[in-house]
Motif scaffolding. Sequence first.
Motif, PDB file in Angstrom:
ATOM      1  N   ARG A 193      29.741  54.885 -19.780  1.00  0.00           N
ATOM      2  CA  ARG A 193      28.642  54.219 -20.505  1.00  0.00           C
ATOM      3  C   ARG A 193      27.495  55.197 -20.765  1.00  0.00           C
ATOM      4  O   ARG A 193      26.886  55.195 -21.828  1.00  0.00           O
ATOM      5  CB  ARG A 193      28.150  53.001 -19.688  1.00  0.00           C
TER       6      ARG A 193
ATOM      7  N   ARG B 273      22.846  58.277 -29.131  1.00  0.00           N
ATOM      8  CA  ARG B 273      21.460  58.703 -29.387  1.00  0.00           C
ATOM      9  C   ARG B 273      21.417  60.090 -30.020  1.00  0.00           C
ATOM     10  O   ARG B 273      20.554  60.393 -30.834  1.00  0.00           O
ATOM     11  CB  ARG B 273      20.648  58.697 -28.077  1.00  0.00           C
TER      12      ARG B 273
ATOM     13  N   GLU C 124      31.517  43.434 -36.415  1.00  0.00           N
ATOM     14  CA  GLU C 124      30.533  44.081 -35.535  1.00  0.00           C
ATOM     15  C   GLU C 124      29.427  44.730 -36.381  1.00  0.00           C
ATOM     16  O   GLU C 124      28.247  44.665 -36.027  1.00  0.00           O
ATOM     17  CB  GLU C 124      31.209  45.143 -34.664  1.00  0.00           C
TER      18      GLU C 124
ATOM     19  N   LYS D  83      25.456  43.777 -36.282  1.00  0.00           N
ATOM     20  CA  LYS D  83      24.360  44.724 -36.040  1.00  0.00           C
ATOM     21  C   LYS D  83      23.381  44.767 -37.208  1.00  0.00           C
ATOM     22  O   LYS D  83      22.186  44.975 -37.018  1.00  0.00           O
ATOM     23  CB  LYS D  83      24.922  46.118 -35.775  1.00  0.00           C
TER      24      LYS D  83
HETATM   25  C1  LIG Z   1      26.284  44.086 -29.568  1.00  0.00           C
HETATM   26  C2  LIG Z   1      27.706  44.417 -29.961  1.00  0.00           C
HETATM   27  C3  LIG Z   1      27.882  44.156 -31.463  1.00  0.00           C
HETATM   28  C4  LIG Z   1      27.954  45.908 -29.673  1.00  0.00           C
HETATM   29  O1  LIG Z   1      29.190  46.300 -30.143  1.00  0.00           O
HETATM   30  P1  LIG Z   1      30.222  47.151 -29.248  1.00  0.00           P
HETATM   31  O2  LIG Z   1      31.470  47.290 -30.038  1.00  0.00           O
HETATM   32  O3  LIG Z   1      30.296  46.551 -27.890  1.00  0.00           O
HETATM   33  O4  LIG Z   1      29.570  48.542 -29.072  1.00  0.00           O
HETATM   34  P2  LIG Z   1      29.181  49.637 -30.162  1.00  0.00           P
HETATM   35  O5  LIG Z   1      29.360  50.942 -29.516  1.00  0.00           O
HETATM   36  O6  LIG Z   1      29.838  49.440 -31.478  1.00  0.00           O
HETATM   37  O7  LIG Z   1      27.628  49.362 -30.372  1.00  0.00           O
HETATM   38  C5  LIG Z   1      26.748  49.512 -29.326  1.00  0.00           C
HETATM   39  C6  LIG Z   1      25.392  49.798 -29.912  1.00  0.00           C
HETATM   40  O8  LIG Z   1      24.998  48.732 -30.764  1.00  0.00           O
HETATM   41  C7  LIG Z   1      23.579  48.645 -30.736  1.00  0.00           C
HETATM   42  N1  LIG Z   1      23.247  47.257 -30.474  1.00  0.00           N
HETATM   43  C8  LIG Z   1      23.382  46.571 -29.318  1.00  0.00           C
HETATM   44  N2  LIG Z   1      22.972  45.302 -29.488  1.00  0.00           N
HETATM   45  C9  LIG Z   1      22.587  45.191 -30.780  1.00  0.00           C
HETATM   46  C10 LIG Z   1      22.054  44.132 -31.552  1.00  0.00           C
HETATM   47  N3  LIG Z   1      21.833  42.915 -31.021  1.00  0.00           N
HETATM   48  N4  LIG Z   1      21.757  44.362 -32.847  1.00  0.00           N
HETATM   49  C11 LIG Z   1      21.963  45.582 -33.397  1.00  0.00           C
HETATM   50  N5  LIG Z   1      22.460  46.636 -32.709  1.00  0.00           N
HETATM   51  C12 LIG Z   1      22.759  46.434 -31.411  1.00  0.00           C
HETATM   52  C13 LIG Z   1      23.074  49.604 -29.658  1.00  0.00           C
HETATM   53  O9  LIG Z   1      22.598  50.778 -30.292  1.00  0.00           O
HETATM   54  C14 LIG Z   1      24.333  49.896 -28.858  1.00  0.00           C
HETATM   55  O10 LIG Z   1      24.422  51.185 -28.304  1.00  0.00           O
HETATM   56  P3  LIG Z   1      23.430  51.680 -27.119  1.00  0.00           P
HETATM   57  O11 LIG Z   1      23.271  50.532 -26.170  1.00  0.00           O
HETATM   58  O12 LIG Z   1      24.133  52.868 -26.558  1.00  0.00           O
HETATM   59  O13 LIG Z   1      22.144  52.010 -27.838  1.00  0.00           O
HETATM   60  C15 LIG Z   1      28.768  43.586 -29.188  1.00  0.00           C
HETATM   61  O14 LIG Z   1      28.702  43.933 -27.825  1.00  0.00           O
HETATM   62  C16 LIG Z   1      28.572  42.091 -29.281  1.00  0.00           C
HETATM   63  O15 LIG Z   1      27.769  41.483 -28.594  1.00  0.00           O
HETATM   64  N6  LIG Z   1      29.368  41.439 -30.151  1.00  0.00           N
HETATM   65  C17 LIG Z   1      29.334  39.990 -30.262  1.00  0.00           C
HETATM   66  C18 LIG Z   1      28.619  39.568 -31.488  1.00  0.00           C
HETATM   67  C19 LIG Z   1      29.483  39.775 -32.693  1.00  0.00           C
HETATM   68  O16 LIG Z   1      30.032  40.836 -32.907  1.00  0.00           O
HETATM   69  N7  LIG Z   1      29.626  38.726 -33.514  1.00  0.00           N
HETATM   70  C20 LIG Z   1      30.455  38.809 -34.688  1.00  0.00           C
HETATM   71  C21 LIG Z   1      29.680  38.290 -35.852  1.00  0.00           C
HETATM   72  S1  LIG Z   1      30.684  37.924 -37.272  1.00  0.00           S
END
Ligand SMILES: CC(C)(COP(=O)(O)OP(=O)(O)OC[C@H]1O[C@@H](n2cnc3c(N)ncnc32)[C@H](O)[C@@H]1OP(=O)(O)O)[C@@H](O)C(=O)NCCC(=O)NCCS
Length: 250
Positions: free
Chosen positions: A67, A75, A181, A185
């Motif tokens: 992590r 970053r 995803e 974001k």
């Molecule tokens: C937050 C989430 C999208 C992160 O995705 P992930 O595949 O686990 O991880 P990724 O490496 O692609 O992205 C992580 C980065 O996203 C960013 N991030 C986290 N939460 C975020 C948010 N709420 N909004 C925007 N960016 C976010 C951060 O920069 C994070 O990295 P860091 O903590 O090192 O700074 C995921 O954990 C999640 O909660 N998904 C459920 C919600 C979703 O996807 N719904 C579908 C909608 S159709």
Amino acid sequence: MRSLESQLTAAPPVTRAFLEELPGKSLLGPSVSSALVRYDVGAFSEAMASALDLPLPSVLRQTAVSRKSDYTAGRYCARVAMSRFSDEAGRPYAVPPGPAEAAPHWPRGLVGSISHARGRAVSLIASASQFRSIGVDIDRVMEPEQARKIEAEICPTELHALPRVPAIRALHVTAIFSAKESLFKCLYPLVNQMFWFDAASVVISRDLSGNLLGFRATLTCDLPPFSKGWTVRGRLRCEEGYVLSAIALP
Ligand SMILES: CC(C)(COP(=O)(O)OP(=O)(O)OC[C@H]1O[C@@H](n2cnc3c(N)ncnc32)[C@H](O)[C@@H]1OP(=O)(O)O)[C@@H](O)C(=O)NCCC(=O)NCCS
């Protein structure tokens, strides 16, 4: 801020064993700045983060090395992508140190997004005067077995249209997952609420050779200020076993 070249030159060789920038065009065209790196989780140490001048937030101090390396690589990408811009006083922007596990606090004047996938990290950054928000995501292409286990959750509205050949089906599930995803974001900073994989329906487009090109996402529910039926287009690319997706909202 130092240029990328000088940052890499100045970085101790030990950090180059951890990450390496990959050349390539931005998925979203020249107005969106992009950085993509390959990184080696096994080569990470906290000394790397310090040598890169990217201190870990305290919330990550007790987390797994993987992590910490994801955070540092993400970053690092953000800093490289941000280096194309400067603030109103002509000064370089500083990379936001946190929060981790949440949407980064981009400096006033910029919008952006970060993603990492144990070996690849990417960040897209643009001017807030041109775009309201950005979403990016990178994922390793799933194995057919892995995709099969999660496809009903990830693709509830797309299931009927998934290809039958397992490897191609897995690529589609990965692409739909990544597109959703990216959508999350991109929209989260504007809607300020969690939403799940059934909140949008995704249609993928491919070129004549079958390569991933893009997608169209349509909301299946209201997410104020966006209404059910609202549609946005994004880009997709698959290379070296990873799917990359991105959305920029003008
Ligand atoms: C937050 C989430 C999208 C992160 O995705 P992930 O595949 O686990 O991880 P990724 O490496 O692609 O992205 C992580 C980065 O996203 C960013 N991030 C986290 N939460 C975020 C948010 N709420 N909004 C925007 N960016 C976010 C951060 O920069 C994070 O990295 P860091 O903590 O090192 O700074 C995921 O954990 C999640 O909660 N998904 C459920 C919600 C979703 O996807 N719904 C579908 C909608 S159709």
